[in-house]
Design an enzyme around this catalytic site. Structure first.
Site, PDB file in Angstrom:
ATOM      1  N   ASN A  52       9.786 -14.805 -44.873  1.00 55.06           N
ATOM      2  CA  ASN A  52       8.762 -14.187 -44.018  1.00 55.06           C
ATOM      3  C   ASN A  52       7.888 -13.258 -44.857  1.00 55.06           C
ATOM      4  OD1 ASN A  52      11.050 -12.476 -44.220  1.00 55.06           O
ATOM      5  ND2 ASN A  52      10.561 -11.425 -42.323  1.00 55.06           N
ATOM      6  N   ILE A  53       6.610 -13.234 -44.515  1.00 54.85           N
ATOM      7  CA  ILE A  53       5.626 -12.415 -45.236  1.00 54.85           C
ATOM      8  C   ILE A  53       4.866 -11.608 -44.185  1.00 54.85           C
ATOM      9  CG2 ILE A  53       3.671 -12.422 -46.828  1.00 54.85           C
ATOM     10  CD1 ILE A  53       4.608 -15.313 -47.654  1.00 54.85           C
ATOM     11  N   GLU A  54       5.187 -10.323 -44.100  1.00 52.31           N
ATOM     12  CA  GLU A  54       4.596  -9.497 -43.050  1.00 52.31           C
ATOM     13  C   GLU A  54       3.232  -8.953 -43.480  1.00 52.31           C
ATOM     14  OE1 GLU A  54       7.639  -6.722 -41.752  1.00 52.31           O
ATOM     15  OE2 GLU A  54       8.696  -8.363 -40.748  1.00 52.31           O
ATOM     16  N   CYS A  63       5.947 -16.391 -40.616  1.00 52.67           N
ATOM     17  CA  CYS A  63       7.401 -16.551 -40.550  1.00 52.67           C
ATOM     18  C   CYS A  63       7.914 -17.391 -41.719  1.00 52.67           C
ATOM     19  CB  CYS A  63       7.800 -17.258 -39.258  1.00 52.67           C
ATOM     20  SG  CYS A  63       7.567 -16.273 -37.780  1.00 52.67           S
ATOM     21  N   GLU A  65       9.893 -19.958 -41.719  1.00 53.37           N
ATOM     22  CA  GLU A  65       9.858 -21.410 -41.481  1.00 53.37           C
ATOM     23  C   GLU A  65       8.505 -21.989 -41.870  1.00 53.37           C
ATOM     24  OE1 GLU A  65      10.824 -18.990 -39.504  1.00 53.37           O
ATOM     25  OE2 GLU A  65      12.198 -19.658 -37.939  1.00 53.37           O
ATOM     26  N   CYS A  96      10.850 -18.928 -33.834  1.00 49.80           N
ATOM     27  CA  CYS A  96       9.929 -18.442 -32.796  1.00 49.80           C
ATOM     28  C   CYS A  96       9.112 -19.620 -32.246  1.00 49.80           C
ATOM     29  CB  CYS A  96       9.008 -17.357 -33.366  1.00 49.80           C
ATOM     30  SG  CYS A  96       7.616 -17.995 -34.322  1.00 49.80           S
ATOM     31  N   CYS A  99       6.581 -21.263 -34.666  1.00 55.08           N
ATOM     32  CA  CYS A  99       7.249 -22.104 -35.676  1.00 55.08           C
ATOM     33  C   CYS A  99       7.775 -23.391 -35.059  1.00 55.08           C
ATOM     34  CB  CYS A  99       8.372 -21.325 -36.347  1.00 55.08           C
ATOM     35  SG  CYS A  99       7.730 -20.048 -37.454  1.00 55.08           S
TER      36      CYS A  99
END
Ligand code: THU
Length: 140
Positions: A52-54, A63, A65, A96, A99
């Site tokens: 994940n890359i916020e 996300c 995935e 989610c 995804c």
């Protein structure tokens, strides 16, 4: 990316787990502090993985995935056998809604979706179970 020659077996599930462990280290999650990783087995035999890359805007967060899948698709992969999602949570996390929709575009409904935690919990499901009555290109 990892190259592998195996069909989907328990051994390969462990390869996905190991790849996801690698990706988990790269999780960029300063806001939620929730590290998530995903590893995808392509029908070509290759494994792609991502985290994940916020983002400070929150909404621009990607996300794990989708990171893994977009890496694979961007390298020309189109057919996938399985995905493993790894979290540090007490219970495994399901993907989610966004995804799920993105996975539906490329995975068969029967494809294994393995939800795993770093503490050793595993839950095996399928996209079909996660996405009843889904909308996909089959509807168009
Ligand atoms: N997250 C994922 O990476 N995959 C999911 O399917 C659920 C949520 C990430 C997004 C965010 O960085 C953190 O988990 C908390 O929502």
């Amino acid at each position: 990316m990892i190259e592998t020659k195996f069909k989907f077996t328990l051994e390969l599930e462990e390869e996905l787990f190991t790849a996801a462990e690698l990706a988990l280290k790269n999780s960029y999650s300063p806001y939620s502090k929730k590290k998530v990783a995903a590893a995808i087995l392509c029908k070509s035999g290759k494994i792609y993985y991502g985290c994940n890359i916020e983002n400070a805007s929150y909404g621009a967060t990607n996300c794990a995935e989708r990171t893994a899948l977009f890496k694979a698709v961007s390298e020309g992969e189109r057919n996938f056998s399985a995905i493993l999602i790894l979290t540090q949570s007490r219970e495994p996390w399901p993907p989610c809604g966004i995804c799920r929709q993105v996975l539906l575009e490329f995975f068969d409904l029967q494809s294994p979706v393995i939800l795993a935690t770093t503490q050793g919990k595993r839950k095996k499901t399928t996209l079909k179970k996660l996405c009843p009555d889904s909308f996909s290109k089959k509807n168009l």
